[in-house]
Scaffold this motif. Structure first.
Motif, short mmCIF file in Angstrom:
data_model
loop_
_atom_site.label_atom_id
_atom_site.label_comp_id
_atom_site.label_asym_id
_atom_site.label_seq_id
_atom_site.Cartn_x
_atom_site.Cartn_y
_atom_site.Cartn_z
N THR A 40 -14.35 12.92 -77.30
CA THR A 40 -12.98 12.46 -77.09
C THR A 40 -13.01 10.94 -77.02
OG1 THR A 40 -13.23 12.75 -74.70
CG2 THR A 40 -12.20 14.56 -75.90
N ASP A 87 -15.70 12.71 -65.23
CA ASP A 87 -14.56 13.24 -65.98
C ASP A 87 -14.30 12.40 -67.22
OD1 ASP A 87 -13.69 15.36 -64.19
OD2 ASP A 87 -13.09 13.75 -62.82
N ARG A 88 -13.71 13.05 -68.20
CA ARG A 88 -13.27 12.35 -69.40
C ARG A 88 -11.96 11.62 -69.11
NH1 ARG A 88 -15.44 14.64 -74.50
NH2 ARG A 88 -16.91 16.27 -73.91
N LYS A 91 -9.21 13.53 -72.09
CA LYS A 91 -9.61 14.94 -72.19
C LYS A 91 -9.07 15.66 -73.42
CE LYS A 91 -9.94 15.74 -67.23
NZ LYS A 91 -9.54 14.52 -66.59
N SER A 92 -7.83 15.39 -73.79
CA SER A 92 -7.20 16.17 -74.86
C SER A 92 -7.08 15.41 -76.17
CB SER A 92 -5.82 16.65 -74.40
OG SER A 92 -5.01 15.53 -74.12
#
Length: 150
Positions: A40, A87-88, A91-92
């Motif tokens: 990502t 965490d990214r 994310k999406s």
């Protein structure tokens, strides 16, 4: 098992004469590749410069960066930061993309405000690479002298 996400932020200069069509090719190629390899990130383009953050497995990101540096559509690559995170940030987004020339003045202000807000809320200790990404986005959008070569 290591659940950490590796993040790498870099900047580069667009090759002479690159236009929106070539930039969209980069974005489309990246999105297709990234979705296959669980990567990502976000690519920002303004004033002839790219700033990108990539997120994923460390070896995959490092190999991708090597591949990116061979792309003749941009040059003068500089890794701004790299490190692990829990965490990214995106994310999406297989490849989020912000092309500032598409924004009108008020919308550009909103992106600048978002970058400033992210800078204010990210702790350097835990999230250095995202902080560097947002700092460079903010600087590019607000102080063009920072990116101009002498």
């Amino acid at each position: 098992m290591n659940n950490k996400i590796f993040q790498l932020t870099y900047r580069s200069r667009a090759s002479e004469g690159i236009g929106k069509e070539q930039i969209m090719e980069i974005v489309e190629e990246a999105a297709a590749f990234n979705s296959r390899f669980d990567i990502t990130g976000c690519l920002v383009f303004d004033q002839g410069y790219f700033i990108q953050i990539l997120e994923g497995e460390k070896e995959t990101i490092n190999e991708l960066y090597k591949k990116i540096t061979k792309d003749r559509r941009h040059f003068q690559f500089e890794i701004l930061s790299k490190g692990e995170a829990t965490d990214r940030l995106f994310k999406s987004w297989d490849m989020g993309y912000i092309f500032m020339e598409d924004f009108v003045v008020g919308e550009k202000e909103e992106v600048v405000k978002k970058a400033r807000k992210e800078l204010d809320t990210i702790s350097i200790k835990n999230d250095f690479t995202p902080k560097v990404f947002w700092y460079n986005v903010y600087t590019l959008l607000t102080d063009s002298k920072f990116y101009k070569s002498n």
